[in-house]
Design an enzyme around this catalytic site. Structure first.
Site, PDB file in Angstrom:
ATOM      1  N   LYS A  19       6.890   5.195   8.292  1.00  0.00           N
ATOM      2  CA  LYS A  19       8.080   4.344   8.368  1.00  0.00           C
ATOM      3  C   LYS A  19       9.355   5.190   8.489  1.00  0.00           C
ATOM      4  O   LYS A  19      10.225   4.879   9.272  1.00  0.00           O
ATOM      5  CB  LYS A  19       8.194   3.440   7.127  1.00  0.00           C
ATOM      6  CG  LYS A  19       7.036   2.478   6.951  1.00  0.00           C
ATOM      7  CD  LYS A  19       7.300   1.458   5.844  1.00  0.00           C
ATOM      8  CE  LYS A  19       7.481   2.072   4.462  1.00  0.00           C
ATOM      9  NZ  LYS A  19       6.278   2.761   3.932  1.00  0.00           N
ATOM     10  N   ARG A  94       8.677  -5.526  -0.844  1.00  0.00           N
ATOM     11  CA  ARG A  94       7.334  -5.019  -1.101  1.00  0.00           C
ATOM     12  C   ARG A  94       6.529  -5.968  -1.974  1.00  0.00           C
ATOM     13  O   ARG A  94       5.357  -5.701  -2.241  1.00  0.00           O
ATOM     14  CB  ARG A  94       7.449  -3.702  -1.852  1.00  0.00           C
ATOM     15  CG  ARG A  94       6.978  -2.490  -1.054  1.00  0.00           C
ATOM     16  CD  ARG A  94       7.532  -1.298  -1.761  1.00  0.00           C
ATOM     17  NE  ARG A  94       6.819  -0.092  -1.687  1.00  0.00           N
ATOM     18  CZ  ARG A  94       7.340   1.020  -1.155  1.00  0.00           C
ATOM     19  NH1 ARG A  94       8.478   0.989  -0.524  1.00  0.00           N
ATOM     20  NH2 ARG A  94       6.682   2.151  -1.234  1.00  0.00           N
ATOM     21  N   ARG A 133       1.232  16.358   2.208  1.00  0.00           N
ATOM     22  CA  ARG A 133       2.663  16.451   2.519  1.00  0.00           C
ATOM     23  C   ARG A 133       3.377  17.405   1.551  1.00  0.00           C
ATOM     24  O   ARG A 133       3.091  17.413   0.356  1.00  0.00           O
ATOM     25  CB  ARG A 133       3.278  15.050   2.403  1.00  0.00           C
ATOM     26  CG  ARG A 133       4.735  14.999   2.755  1.00  0.00           C
ATOM     27  CD  ARG A 133       5.170  13.606   3.063  1.00  0.00           C
ATOM     28  NE  ARG A 133       5.225  12.749   1.886  1.00  0.00           N
ATOM     29  CZ  ARG A 133       5.613  11.487   1.935  1.00  0.00           C
ATOM     30  NH1 ARG A 133       5.956  10.940   3.079  1.00  0.00           N
ATOM     31  NH2 ARG A 133       5.650  10.762   0.838  1.00  0.00           N
ATOM     32  N   ARG A 166       5.721  16.254  -3.784  1.00  0.00           N
ATOM     33  CA  ARG A 166       6.286  15.171  -4.600  1.00  0.00           C
ATOM     34  C   ARG A 166       5.230  14.741  -5.610  1.00  0.00           C
ATOM     35  O   ARG A 166       4.057  14.683  -5.289  1.00  0.00           O
ATOM     36  CB  ARG A 166       6.622  13.967  -3.697  1.00  0.00           C
ATOM     37  CG  ARG A 166       8.023  13.985  -3.158  1.00  0.00           C
ATOM     38  CD  ARG A 166       8.268  12.972  -2.075  1.00  0.00           C
ATOM     39  NE  ARG A 166       7.809  11.608  -2.335  1.00  0.00           N
ATOM     40  CZ  ARG A 166       7.998  10.576  -1.504  1.00  0.00           C
ATOM     41  NH1 ARG A 166       8.647  10.756  -0.365  1.00  0.00           N
ATOM     42  NH2 ARG A 166       7.545   9.380  -1.777  1.00  0.00           N
ATOM     43  N   ARG A 177      -0.662   4.268  -5.242  1.00  0.00           N
ATOM     44  CA  ARG A 177       0.331   3.690  -4.315  1.00  0.00           C
ATOM     45  C   ARG A 177      -0.349   2.866  -3.236  1.00  0.00           C
ATOM     46  O   ARG A 177       0.133   1.790  -2.869  1.00  0.00           O
ATOM     47  CB  ARG A 177       1.157   4.810  -3.652  1.00  0.00           C
ATOM     48  CG  ARG A 177       2.153   5.438  -4.598  1.00  0.00           C
ATOM     49  CD  ARG A 177       2.654   6.763  -4.078  1.00  0.00           C
ATOM     50  NE  ARG A 177       3.575   6.639  -2.969  1.00  0.00           N
ATOM     51  CZ  ARG A 177       3.904   7.654  -2.173  1.00  0.00           C
ATOM     52  NH1 ARG A 177       3.364   8.841  -2.355  1.00  0.00           N
ATOM     53  NH2 ARG A 177       4.760   7.468  -1.199  1.00  0.00           N
TER      54      ARG A 177
HETATM   55  P1  AMP Z   1       8.581   5.098  -0.748  1.00  0.00           P
HETATM   56  O1  AMP Z   1       9.285   6.377  -0.473  1.00  0.00           O
HETATM   57  O2  AMP Z   1       9.065   3.940   0.066  1.00  0.00           O
HETATM   58  O3  AMP Z   1       7.075   5.231  -0.705  1.00  0.00           O
HETATM   59  O4  AMP Z   1       8.939   4.696  -2.261  1.00  0.00           O
HETATM   60  C1  AMP Z   1       8.671   5.599  -3.330  1.00  0.00           C
HETATM   61  C2  AMP Z   1       8.545   4.803  -4.617  1.00  0.00           C
HETATM   62  O5  AMP Z   1       9.768   4.119  -4.885  1.00  0.00           O
HETATM   63  C3  AMP Z   1       7.477   3.719  -4.612  1.00  0.00           C
HETATM   64  O6  AMP Z   1       6.173   4.223  -4.895  1.00  0.00           O
HETATM   65  C4  AMP Z   1       7.999   2.817  -5.726  1.00  0.00           C
HETATM   66  O7  AMP Z   1       7.761   3.372  -6.997  1.00  0.00           O
HETATM   67  C5  AMP Z   1       9.499   2.859  -5.489  1.00  0.00           C
HETATM   68  N1  AMP Z   1       9.914   1.788  -4.544  1.00  0.00           N
HETATM   69  C6  AMP Z   1      10.378   1.952  -3.283  1.00  0.00           C
HETATM   70  N2  AMP Z   1      10.662   0.762  -2.735  1.00  0.00           N
HETATM   71  C7  AMP Z   1      10.356  -0.173  -3.658  1.00  0.00           C
HETATM   72  C8  AMP Z   1      10.415  -1.586  -3.693  1.00  0.00           C
HETATM   73  N3  AMP Z   1      10.836  -2.309  -2.624  1.00  0.00           N
HETATM   74  N4  AMP Z   1      10.024  -2.221  -4.832  1.00  0.00           N
HETATM   75  C9  AMP Z   1       9.614  -1.525  -5.904  1.00  0.00           C
HETATM   76  N5  AMP Z   1       9.519  -0.191  -5.948  1.00  0.00           N
HETATM   77  C10 AMP Z   1       9.897   0.495  -4.835  1.00  0.00           C
END
Ligand code: AMP
Length: 228
Positions: A19, A94, A133, A166, A177
């Site tokens: 994304k 989400r 990664r 990370r 995740r």
């Molecule tokens: P991402 O980089 O989009 O994978 O987001 C990293 C982490 O941020 C996720 O694993 C969640 O813990 C948190 N996160 C990101 N977006 C959301 C969302 N829309 N709702 C809840 N937690 C989020």
């Protein structure tokens, strides 16, 4: 934006679906700000805000940050002047609750979702992408242990600083995740599918092929983009 209406483009996909990479191209094509909730939350963590401190444990475990906190953060971001005409949302909504909140917010602004671009990537590919990664602590460059020839001393090939994994890219968190995504975000996809807003793209193909497909869809949805 050209239509005068507040429109939101959604980028939906599991963690590791690409994304972030595609968001850059889509943002440029739309001429709208790219709002990634993952990036916003990581900024809060870096700045040590109360939200960042609360979010930290959820994120490190691979769980979602509670809906009310994330919705509030997004609504605040939508109030900023650069978002007057619309935004590209990446990683939000989400959960079903987040989707309902977004729909209500858009309805109140007389706007709506233009399209939900769905990057569909098989689970084993996601797992390999995320657990391999590495990111630079300083310049935020992102690399993969199998796709890039990385220096043996762990330094960043771009800026020479330090590459790290990370916490949420460690195996247990990655598994969590992906599980959370399947469980919580699949209903969101169904929600927008029922509204005939989803365009699915096969996400396990070269970056440029995905980009071309996404830009073609956007031009169909919003023909004025073709001229811009
Ligand atoms: P991402 O980089 O989009 O994978 O987001 C990293 C982490 O941020 C996720 O694993 C969640 O813990 C948190 N996160 C990101 N977006 C959301 C969302 N829309 N709702 C809840 N937690 C989020």
């Amino acid at each position: 934006m050209r239509t005068g209406k507040f429109t939101v483009t959604l980028l939906i996909g599991a963690p590791g679906a690409g994304k972030g990479t595609q968001a850059e191209f889509v943002r440029e094509a739309l001429g709208m700000p790219h709002i990634s909730t993952g990036d916003l939350l990581r900024d809060h963590r870096r700045q040590g805000t109360p939200l960042g401190r609360t979010a930290r444990d959820y994120m490190d475990r691979g769980d979602l940050v509670p809906d009310d906190l994330v919705v509030k953060m997004v609504v605040q971001r939508l109030e900023e002047p650069d978002a007057t005409h619309g935004v590209l949302l990446d990683g939000f909504p989400r959960t079903q609750h987040q989707a309902d909140s977004l729909d209500a917010e858009l309805a109140a602004r007389g706007g709506g979702v233009l399209v939900a671009l769905y990057l569909d990537v098989p689970q084993h590919v996601l797992f390999g992408r995320l657990s391999g990664r590495r990111v630079c602590d300083k310049c935020n460059g992102t690399f993969h242990v199998e796709m890039h020839d990385l220096p043996a001393d762990g330094s960043c090939p771009t800026c020479g600083w330090r590459l790290v994994q990370r916490r949420d890219d460690q195996r247990a968190a990655v598994a969590r995740r992906i599980h959370v995504y399947m469980d919580q975000t699949t209903p969101v996809l169904e929600h927008y599918r029922a509204m005939r807003l989803v365009h699915r793209v096969h996400g396990d193909q070269p970056v440029d092929a995905i980009k071309d497909e996404l830009l073609t869809v956007l031009q169909q949805k919003q023909p004025t983009l073709a001229a811009s």
